[in-house]
Design a protein around this motif. Structure first.
Motif, mmCIF file in Angstrom:
data_model
loop_
_atom_site.group_PDB
_atom_site.id
_atom_site.type_symbol
_atom_site.label_atom_id
_atom_site.label_comp_id
_atom_site.label_asym_id
_atom_site.label_seq_id
_atom_site.Cartn_x
_atom_site.Cartn_y
_atom_site.Cartn_z
ATOM 1 N N LEU A 55 51.129 65.852 77.321
ATOM 2 C CA LEU A 55 50.095 66.495 76.503
ATOM 3 C C LEU A 55 49.379 65.469 75.631
ATOM 4 C CD1 LEU A 55 52.013 69.683 75.306
ATOM 5 C CD2 LEU A 55 50.347 69.489 77.165
ATOM 6 N N SER A 56 48.069 65.373 75.831
ATOM 7 C CA SER A 56 47.271 64.500 74.979
ATOM 8 C C SER A 56 46.727 65.312 73.808
ATOM 9 C CB SER A 56 46.115 63.883 75.771
ATOM 10 O OG SER A 56 45.249 64.898 76.232
ATOM 11 N N GLY A 57 46.329 64.635 72.753
ATOM 12 C CA GLY A 57 45.688 65.302 71.625
ATOM 13 C C GLY A 57 46.630 65.818 70.549
ATOM 14 N N ALA A 58 47.931 65.609 70.687
ATOM 15 C CA ALA A 58 48.852 65.985 69.610
ATOM 16 C C ALA A 58 48.774 64.896 68.536
ATOM 17 C CB ALA A 58 50.271 66.109 70.133
ATOM 18 N N VAL A 59 48.792 65.309 67.269
ATOM 19 C CA VAL A 59 48.634 64.357 66.166
ATOM 20 C C VAL A 59 49.925 64.312 65.346
ATOM 21 C CG1 VAL A 59 47.246 63.727 64.155
ATOM 22 C CG2 VAL A 59 46.164 64.879 66.102
ATOM 23 N N PHE A 60 50.353 63.104 65.038
ATOM 24 C CA PHE A 60 51.604 62.889 64.315
ATOM 25 C C PHE A 60 51.410 61.929 63.147
ATOM 26 C CE2 PHE A 60 52.983 64.296 68.426
ATOM 27 C CZ PHE A 60 54.162 64.985 68.206
ATOM 28 N N ASP A 61 52.283 62.065 62.155
ATOM 29 C CA ASP A 61 52.440 61.075 61.093
ATOM 30 C C ASP A 61 53.796 60.405 61.309
ATOM 31 O OD1 ASP A 61 50.048 61.947 60.014
ATOM 32 O OD2 ASP A 61 50.979 63.041 58.353
ATOM 33 N N LEU A 62 53.894 59.139 60.925
ATOM 34 C CA LEU A 62 55.135 58.382 61.056
ATOM 35 C C LEU A 62 55.658 58.050 59.663
ATOM 36 C CD1 LEU A 62 57.231 56.785 62.750
ATOM 37 C CD2 LEU A 62 55.646 54.838 62.664
ATOM 38 N N TYR A 63 56.955 58.294 59.462
ATOM 39 C CA TYR A 63 57.591 58.072 58.166
ATOM 40 C C TYR A 63 58.826 57.192 58.309
ATOM 41 C CZ TYR A 63 54.966 62.163 56.512
ATOM 42 O OH TYR A 63 53.981 63.047 56.178
ATOM 43 N N LYS A 64 59.124 56.450 57.233
ATOM 44 C CA LYS A 64 60.423 55.800 57.113
ATOM 45 C C LYS A 64 61.430 56.871 56.727
ATOM 46 C CE LYS A 64 60.595 51.808 54.800
ATOM 47 N NZ LYS A 64 60.271 50.770 53.807
ATOM 48 N N LYS A 65 62.702 56.608 56.971
ATOM 49 C CA LYS A 65 63.777 57.558 56.668
ATOM 50 C C LYS A 65 63.717 58.070 55.230
ATOM 51 C CE LYS A 65 68.833 57.893 56.675
ATOM 52 N NZ LYS A 65 70.080 57.161 56.904
ATOM 53 N N ASP A 66 63.299 57.196 54.302
ATOM 54 C CA ASP A 66 63.251 57.587 52.883
ATOM 55 C C ASP A 66 62.046 58.453 52.526
ATOM 56 O OD1 ASP A 66 61.059 55.845 52.753
ATOM 57 O OD2 ASP A 66 62.047 54.388 51.464
ATOM 58 N N GLY A 67 61.215 58.784 53.521
ATOM 59 C CA GLY A 67 60.063 59.649 53.275
ATOM 60 C C GLY A 67 58.753 58.919 53.051
ATOM 61 N N THR A 68 58.772 57.601 53.069
ATOM 62 C CA THR A 68 57.543 56.825 52.908
ATOM 63 C C THR A 68 56.686 56.963 54.159
ATOM 64 O OG1 THR A 68 58.743 55.201 51.578
ATOM 65 C CG2 THR A 68 56.609 54.519 52.450
ATOM 66 N N LYS A 69 55.437 57.408 53.993
ATOM 67 C CA LYS A 69 54.530 57.548 55.142
ATOM 68 C C LYS A 69 54.006 56.177 55.541
ATOM 69 C CE LYS A 69 51.544 60.987 55.293
ATOM 70 N NZ LYS A 69 50.313 61.817 55.161
#
Length: 144
Positions: free
Chosen positions: A95-109
């Motif tokens: 599936l193309s077009g899915a949008v994600f954010d990436l975070y460190k384990k401590d919650g830092t984006k």
């Protein structure tokens, strides 16, 4: 950095010592070197770091008062990559077009707006060792 291992050579390539390991202060001390040109070569990097195999040249000068020659060596942390694969749960189709954010384990984006490509993938490079997670912020059209 402790745990880096070096060999010591004379300028002409003669090995004088091997297995010299940096201490808790990141230092190696070698005494009683005669005046002349020398170099260190790193043979083992500290855990989690890339090997720096360049010659680290230094000179011991003739002196009447004690003077310590110093040499600095740096190592870059090893990095890794992650690939996220977004698929239809029933068909397994990418599936193309899915949008994600990436975070460190401590919650830092670390990144936002990462969008899956035509293969349903997001690839992130140059991540330092550690724990991370993705959060989907927008589903592809027609999906939850």
């Amino acid at each position: 950095l402790s745990g880096a291992v070096f060999d010591l050579y004379k300028k002409d390539g003669t090995k004088l010592a091997s297995g010299l390991t940096t201490d808790a202060k990141g230092q190696i001390k070698v005494n009683d070197l005669k005046p002349g040109d020398y170099y260190f070569i790193e043979t083992t990097a500290p855990a989690g770091y890339q090997l720096n195999n360049s010659k680290l040249n230094f000179t011991v000068e003739f002196q009447e008062t004690t003077k310590v020659a110093t040499v600095s060596a740096t190592n870059a942390e090893k990095t890794g990559s992650v690939v996220l694969n977004k698929t239809d749960s029933d068909t397994g189709k990418a599936l193309s077009g899915a949008v994600f954010d990436l975070y460190k384990k401590d919650g830092t984006k670390l990144a936002s707006g990462l969008t899956t490509d035509a293969k349903g993938q997001i690839k992130v490079n140059d991540l330092k060792p550690g724990d991370y997670y993705f959060v989907e912020t927008a589903a592809p059209a027609g999906y939850e």
